[in-house]
Motif scaffolding. Structure first.
Motif, PDB file in Angstrom:
ATOM      1  N   LEU A 129       0.978  -1.290  -0.630  1.00 44.41           N
ATOM      2  CA  LEU A 129      -0.359   0.168  -0.017  1.00 44.41           C
ATOM      3  C   LEU A 129       0.987   1.512  -0.482  1.00 44.41           C
ATOM      4  O   LEU A 129       0.455   2.018  -0.539  1.00 44.41           O
ATOM      5  CB  LEU A 129      -1.196  -0.152   1.246  1.00 44.41           C
ATOM      6  N   THR A 130       2.156   1.180   0.918  1.00 40.12           N
ATOM      7  CA  THR A 130       3.149   2.592   0.502  1.00 40.12           C
ATOM      8  C   THR A 130       3.546   2.434  -0.583  1.00 40.12           C
ATOM      9  O   THR A 130       3.468   3.242  -1.081  1.00 40.12           O
ATOM     10  CB  THR A 130       3.643   2.149   2.271  1.00 40.12           C
ATOM     11  N   GLY A 131       3.923   1.844  -1.489  1.00 40.82           N
ATOM     12  CA  GLY A 131       4.382   1.619  -2.623  1.00 40.82           C
ATOM     13  C   GLY A 131       3.518   2.166  -3.248  1.00 40.82           C
ATOM     14  O   GLY A 131       3.682   3.085  -4.071  1.00 40.82           O
ATOM     15  N   CYS A 132       2.045   1.627  -3.732  1.00 40.45           N
ATOM     16  CA  CYS A 132       1.183   2.055  -3.809  1.00 40.45           C
ATOM     17  C   CYS A 132       0.863   3.481  -4.027  1.00 40.45           C
ATOM     18  O   CYS A 132       0.745   4.659  -5.285  1.00 40.45           O
ATOM     19  CB  CYS A 132       0.069   1.786  -3.984  1.00 40.45           C
ATOM     20  N   VAL A 133       0.305   4.246  -2.575  1.00 39.70           N
ATOM     21  CA  VAL A 133       0.383   5.255  -2.353  1.00 39.70           C
ATOM     22  C   VAL A 133       1.976   6.301  -3.308  1.00 39.70           C
ATOM     23  O   VAL A 133       1.071   7.844  -3.787  1.00 39.70           O
ATOM     24  CB  VAL A 133       0.790   5.421  -1.161  1.00 39.70           C
ATOM     25  N   ALA A 134       3.107   5.980  -3.180  1.00 42.80           N
ATOM     26  CA  ALA A 134       4.377   6.707  -3.400  1.00 42.80           C
ATOM     27  C   ALA A 134       4.148   6.681  -4.914  1.00 42.80           C
ATOM     28  O   ALA A 134       3.924   7.682  -5.647  1.00 42.80           O
ATOM     29  CB  ALA A 134       5.138   5.778  -3.138  1.00 42.80           C
ATOM     30  N   GLN A 135       3.868   6.760  -5.869  1.00 45.86           N
ATOM     31  CA  GLN A 135       3.362   5.724  -6.669  1.00 45.86           C
ATOM     32  C   GLN A 135       2.104   7.017  -7.216  1.00 45.86           C
ATOM     33  O   GLN A 135       1.897   7.809  -8.490  1.00 45.86           O
ATOM     34  CB  GLN A 135       3.254   4.307  -7.456  1.00 45.86           C
ATOM     35  N   LEU A 136       1.216   7.377  -6.788  1.00 46.36           N
ATOM     36  CA  LEU A 136      -0.019   7.964  -7.236  1.00 46.36           C
ATOM     37  C   LEU A 136       0.777   8.853  -6.715  1.00 46.36           C
ATOM     38  O   LEU A 136       0.570   9.971  -7.736  1.00 46.36           O
ATOM     39  CB  LEU A 136      -1.402   7.427  -6.119  1.00 46.36           C
ATOM     40  N   HIS A 137       1.761   9.330  -5.758  1.00 46.09           N
ATOM     41  CA  HIS A 137       1.684  11.044  -5.624  1.00 46.09           C
ATOM     42  C   HIS A 137       2.836  11.070  -6.660  1.00 46.09           C
ATOM     43  O   HIS A 137       2.160  12.474  -7.183  1.00 46.09           O
ATOM     44  CB  HIS A 137       2.288  10.916  -4.217  1.00 46.09           C
ATOM     45  N   GLU A 138       3.381  10.510  -7.388  1.00 44.65           N
ATOM     46  CA  GLU A 138       4.381   9.959  -8.539  1.00 44.65           C
ATOM     47  C   GLU A 138       3.206  10.707 -10.305  1.00 44.65           C
ATOM     48  O   GLU A 138       3.881  11.681 -10.246  1.00 44.65           O
ATOM     49  CB  GLU A 138       5.130   9.570  -8.944  1.00 44.65           C
ATOM     50  N   VAL A 139       2.286   9.518 -10.060  1.00 45.71           N
ATOM     51  CA  VAL A 139       1.584  10.400 -10.535  1.00 45.71           C
ATOM     52  C   VAL A 139       0.802  11.407 -10.852  1.00 45.71           C
ATOM     53  O   VAL A 139       0.666  12.216 -11.781  1.00 45.71           O
ATOM     54  CB  VAL A 139       0.346   9.237 -11.471  1.00 45.71           C
ATOM     55  N   GLN A 140       0.440  11.955  -9.708  1.00 48.01           N
ATOM     56  CA  GLN A 140       0.123  12.858  -9.459  1.00 48.01           C
ATOM     57  C   GLN A 140       0.671  14.267 -10.135  1.00 48.01           C
ATOM     58  O   GLN A 140       1.017  15.372 -10.555  1.00 48.01           O
ATOM     59  CB  GLN A 140      -0.586  13.183  -8.445  1.00 48.01           C
ATOM     60  N   ALA A 141       2.041  14.058  -9.423  1.00 49.10           N
ATOM     61  CA  ALA A 141       3.154  15.377  -9.333  1.00 49.10           C
ATOM     62  C   ALA A 141       3.687  15.206 -11.102  1.00 49.10           C
ATOM     63  O   ALA A 141       3.309  16.187 -11.891  1.00 49.10           O
ATOM     64  CB  ALA A 141       4.054  15.134  -8.701  1.00 49.10           C
TER      65      ALA A 141
END
Length: 73
Positions: free
Chosen positions: A33-45
């Motif tokens: 989940l932590t990895g998915c959240v980090a990836q989501l932040h990267e996508v949003q940026a």
């Protein structure tokens, strides 16, 4: 004390072992989940940066991508 399910039936040792196995995967689930959240932040940026591009920058990037795709084929 007996170990019973919510419906009043007794749990077998196999069912209890399965509960331990599921509970033991908590750390793995949190890491995923932590990895998915980090990836989501990267996508949003990335999306935020893309939104600020000029039309000329977008055209140049699209041409670059088309060129790269064509070379791979």
């Amino acid at each position: 004390m007996t170990n019973t399910k919510d419906d009043g039936e007794s749990r077998t040792p196999q069912q209890i072992a399965e509960l331990f196995a599921i509970a033991g995967r908590e750390v793995e689930a949190i890491e995923q989940l932590t990895g998915c959240v980090a990836q989501l932040h990267e996508v949003q940026a990335a999306k935020a940066q893309l939104a600020s591009l000029t039309p000329a920058e977008v055209r140049a990037a699209l041409e670059f991508r088309r060129g790269g795709i064509g070379e791979a084929q």
